[in-house]
Design a protein around this motif. Structure first.
Motif, PDB file in Angstrom:
ATOM      1  N   ASP A 114       6.552  -1.704  -7.428  1.00 43.66           N
ATOM      2  CA  ASP A 114       5.836  -0.489  -6.898  1.00 43.66           C
ATOM      3  C   ASP A 114       5.626   0.516  -8.070  1.00 43.66           C
ATOM      4  O   ASP A 114       4.406   1.179  -8.173  1.00 43.66           O
ATOM      5  N   GLU A 127       2.404  -5.528   3.016  1.00 48.81           N
ATOM      6  CA  GLU A 127       2.265  -4.395   2.532  1.00 48.81           C
ATOM      7  C   GLU A 127       2.075  -4.274   0.870  1.00 48.81           C
ATOM      8  O   GLU A 127       0.978  -3.875   0.391  1.00 48.81           O
ATOM      9  N   LYS A 156      -1.466  -3.871  -1.306  1.00 51.36           N
ATOM     10  CA  LYS A 156      -1.562  -3.114  -2.418  1.00 51.36           C
ATOM     11  C   LYS A 156      -2.093  -3.734  -3.587  1.00 51.36           C
ATOM     12  O   LYS A 156      -2.696  -2.958  -4.571  1.00 51.36           O
ATOM     13  N   LEU A 162      -5.815  -3.950  -3.620  1.00 57.50           N
ATOM     14  CA  LEU A 162      -6.411  -2.716  -4.051  1.00 57.50           C
ATOM     15  C   LEU A 162      -6.442  -2.244  -5.304  1.00 57.50           C
ATOM     16  O   LEU A 162      -7.532  -1.989  -6.139  1.00 57.50           O
ATOM     17  N   ARG A 175      -4.082  -3.986   6.460  1.00 55.77           N
ATOM     18  CA  ARG A 175      -3.278  -3.358   5.697  1.00 55.77           C
ATOM     19  C   ARG A 175      -4.039  -2.852   4.418  1.00 55.77           C
ATOM     20  O   ARG A 175      -4.025  -1.665   4.021  1.00 55.77           O
ATOM     21  N   GLU A 205      -4.661   1.064   3.097  1.00 61.40           N
ATOM     22  CA  GLU A 205      -4.345   1.630   1.723  1.00 61.40           C
ATOM     23  C   GLU A 205      -5.421   2.032   1.129  1.00 61.40           C
ATOM     24  O   GLU A 205      -5.405   3.161   0.325  1.00 61.40           O
ATOM     25  N   CYS A 206      -6.733   1.525   1.367  1.00 59.28           N
ATOM     26  CA  CYS A 206      -8.111   2.180   0.873  1.00 59.28           C
ATOM     27  C   CYS A 206      -8.100   3.596   1.315  1.00 59.28           C
ATOM     28  O   CYS A 206      -8.397   4.521   0.433  1.00 59.28           O
ATOM     29  N   CYS A 259      -5.380   6.019  -0.120  1.00 62.55           N
ATOM     30  CA  CYS A 259      -5.545   6.277  -1.479  1.00 62.55           C
ATOM     31  C   CYS A 259      -6.611   6.989  -1.989  1.00 62.55           C
ATOM     32  O   CYS A 259      -7.238   7.088  -3.160  1.00 62.55           O
TER      33      CYS A 259
END
Length: 276
Positions: free
Chosen positions: A159, A194, A198, A201, A234, A238-239, A242
């Protein structure tokens, strides 16, 4: 039963019998070329070559006479070579980061040493200091091994790596983008829904902000028709979270690598159509 090749560059196994030739035989040849570029002079064909510094270490690993001792894949070689060249131009790390980098260069990293690495990364984040030098020296193989060691530690470090890449949008050296992409690919392959979202993206933003075709193509491959519905949904979340303008990035991608958005997962296509 035949062997052969360009004598000055062929791997020992290629000269003996073509049935023993693998991807690692090509890696030997790259090592011979690197020796020409960075060392020069005469050399004995089909032997282990040497050289000074980090580049010398790469030449030595490439040209091991036993193929099993060479880099396993071209991706491993590319990562090592890119980092060695980048280090020629980068400023030296801080004393604290240098201690962590020393741990990452060991053949084996103990559990308590991974704890120390994780805490150093978190401390840098809390102090708004860059983790560039630490993550630059953390290999894709180490990230893979970390996932097998401890899931919590893996998620913490991964992360942080993703946040680090996103914060450096558009500011990585051009050659370093491929290294980042290879590490993100490994994380995608072993992560859950998840984490996969990420990574997608991060690949999209990194590829388009640097106009790096390899990373853009990697995004298209992973976000294609074979992507699961769950990860695609998902990814769209996230788009939004963020605040990423998906249409803008996809428009750039289509222009730079000449790929149509129909290559992407249907849910991503639907979101793009709805936004127009």
């Amino acid at each position: 039963g035949m062997g052969g090749g360009t004598v000055a560059y062929a791997a020992p196994e290629a000269m003996k019998n073509f049935k023993y030739v693998t991807e690692r035989s090509d890696i030997y040849s790259v090592g011979a070329i690197l020796h020409d570029l960075f060392v020069g002079g005469n050399r004995v064909p089909c032997s282990r070559l040497t050289g000074p510094g980090k580049i010398g270490g790469i030449i030595e690993t490439c040209t091991e006479t036993n193929p099993s001792r060479r880099y396993r894949t071209v991706e491993e070689l590319r990562e090592a070579l890119s980092l060695a060249i980048i280090d020629l131009n980068d400023a030296p790390p801080t004393a604290a980061d240098a201690e962590i980098i020393a741990l990452l260069t060991q053949d084996e990293i103990a559990d308590e040493e991974w704890d120390r690495i994780d805490m150093a990364i978190q401390e840098n984040e809390q102090n708004a200091a860059s983790n560039y030098d630490i993550f630059k020296n953390m290999s894709a193989t180490q990230i893979l091994n970390l996932q097998n060691l401890n899931e919590g530690l893996f998620r913490s470090i991964v992360d942080s790596f993703i946040r680090h890449v996103m914060l450096f949008e558009g500011r990585f050296g051009f050659e370093y983008c491929d290294v980042v992409g290879a590490k993100l690919k490994v994380i995608f392959q072993i992560g859950g829904t998840e984490l996969k979202a990420k990574v997608l993206l991060t690949l999209l933003v990194t590829g388009t902000s640097h106009n790096r075709w390899y990373v853009e193509r990697l995004f298209v491959t992973l976000a294609g028709q074979g992507l699961s519905d769950e990860v695609a949904s998902r990814f769209l979340v996230e788009c939004e979270v963020c605040n990423v303008n998906l249409n803008q990035h996809i428009n750039h991608l289509e222009s730079s690598i000449k790929v149509a958005r129909v290559a992407l997962h249907p849910r991503i296509q639907d979101a793009l159509d709805a936004a127009e």
